[in-house]
Design a protein around this motif. Structure first.
Motif, mmCIF file in Angstrom:
data_model
loop_
_atom_site.group_PDB
_atom_site.id
_atom_site.type_symbol
_atom_site.label_atom_id
_atom_site.label_comp_id
_atom_site.label_asym_id
_atom_site.label_seq_id
_atom_site.Cartn_x
_atom_site.Cartn_y
_atom_site.Cartn_z
ATOM 1 N N SER A 70 0.851 -1.179 0.000
ATOM 2 C CA SER A 70 0.000 0.000 0.000
ATOM 3 C C SER A 70 0.895 1.240 0.000
ATOM 4 O O SER A 70 2.102 1.139 0.239
ATOM 5 N N ARG A 71 0.280 2.375 -0.270
ATOM 6 C CA ARG A 71 1.061 3.601 -0.284
ATOM 7 C C ARG A 71 0.242 4.729 0.320
ATOM 8 O O ARG A 71 -0.987 4.749 0.210
ATOM 9 N N ASP A 72 0.950 5.659 0.937
ATOM 10 C CA ASP A 72 0.355 6.875 1.477
ATOM 11 C C ASP A 72 1.088 8.032 0.819
ATOM 12 O O ASP A 72 2.203 8.388 1.225
ATOM 13 N N ASN A 73 0.468 8.606 -0.197
ATOM 14 C CA ASN A 73 1.150 9.654 -0.953
ATOM 15 C C ASN A 73 1.378 10.914 -0.110
ATOM 16 O O ASN A 73 2.322 11.675 -0.357
ATOM 17 N N ALA A 74 0.539 11.136 0.872
ATOM 18 C CA ALA A 74 0.726 12.308 1.736
ATOM 19 C C ALA A 74 1.984 12.186 2.592
ATOM 20 O O ALA A 74 2.563 13.191 3.002
ATOM 21 N N LYS A 75 2.399 10.942 2.837
ATOM 22 C CA LYS A 75 3.584 10.691 3.658
ATOM 23 C C LYS A 75 4.769 10.215 2.840
ATOM 24 O O LYS A 75 5.820 9.882 3.402
ATOM 25 N N ASN A 76 4.607 10.155 1.510
ATOM 26 C CA ASN A 76 5.687 9.656 0.632
ATOM 27 C C ASN A 76 6.177 8.288 1.080
ATOM 28 O O ASN A 76 7.384 8.003 1.036
ATOM 29 N N THR A 77 5.266 7.445 1.489
ATOM 30 C CA THR A 77 5.643 6.181 2.097
ATOM 31 C C THR A 77 4.891 5.019 1.448
ATOM 32 O O THR A 77 3.695 5.127 1.167
ATOM 33 N N VAL A 78 5.625 3.939 1.259
ATOM 34 C CA VAL A 78 5.036 2.694 0.787
ATOM 35 C C VAL A 78 5.220 1.652 1.889
ATOM 36 O O VAL A 78 6.233 1.659 2.608
ATOM 37 N N TYR A 79 4.235 0.785 2.017
ATOM 38 C CA TYR A 79 4.237 -0.229 3.077
ATOM 39 C C TYR A 79 4.146 -1.629 2.470
ATOM 40 O O TYR A 79 3.603 -1.814 1.377
#
Length: 115
Positions: A70-79
Motif C-alpha cells: 500500500s502507499r500513502d502519498n501524503a507521507k511519501n511512504t510505501v508499506y
C-alpha cells in the motif's frame, strides 16, 4: 538525489506478521510505481510486490493472499504488510523506485522467520 529509507523487519515466528515501511525523500513520490524486492544469499533479487501510481498492485505468486502493498502519498511512504509469514520468506527486503533510466533502492532490511 532521491533517498529511500526503510524501517521495520526483524525476527518473527512462522505464522506471524511484520510491516515494512519505505519513505521517499522527494515529493514526486506519487507519480511513480514503488516495489518491494527480496534477496537471499546466492539468489537474484526477486520482485515481491508492486504498486503503481494508480494504486493497482501486482504480487509474486508466492506471497499472494499473504502480503499487501500500500502507499500513502501524503507521507511519501510505501508499506508492505506481511501476514502468515513462512520460513521461506526469510530474506533481505528492499524497496525500489524506478524513474525512467534511473532507479533507486532502499538500504535493505532483514526479515527472518523461524519455524
Amino acid at each position: 538525489q532521491v533517498q529511500l529509507v526503510q524501517s521495520g523487519g526483524g525476527l518473527v515466528q512462522a505464522g506471524g506478521s511484520l510491516r515494512l515501511s519505505c519513505t521517499v525523500s522527494d515529493t514526486a513520490f506519487s507519480l511513480y510505481a514503488m516495489g518491494w524486492y527480496r534477496q537471499t544469499p546466492g539468489k537474484q533479487r526477486e520482485l515481491v510486490a508492486l504498486i503503481r501510481s494508480s494504486g493497482s498492485t501486482t504480487y509474486a505468486d508466492s506471497v499472494k493472499d499473504r502480503f499487501t502493498i500500500s502507499r500513502d502519498n501524503a507521507k511519501n511512504t510505501v508499506y508492505l504488510q506481511m501476514n502468515d509469514l513462512k520460513p521461506e520468506d526469510t530474506a533481505v527486503y528492499y524497496c525500489h523506485n524506478r524513474r525512467g533510466v534511473f532507479e533507486y533502492w532502499g538500504q535493505g532490511t532483514q526479515v527472518t522467520v523461524s519455524s
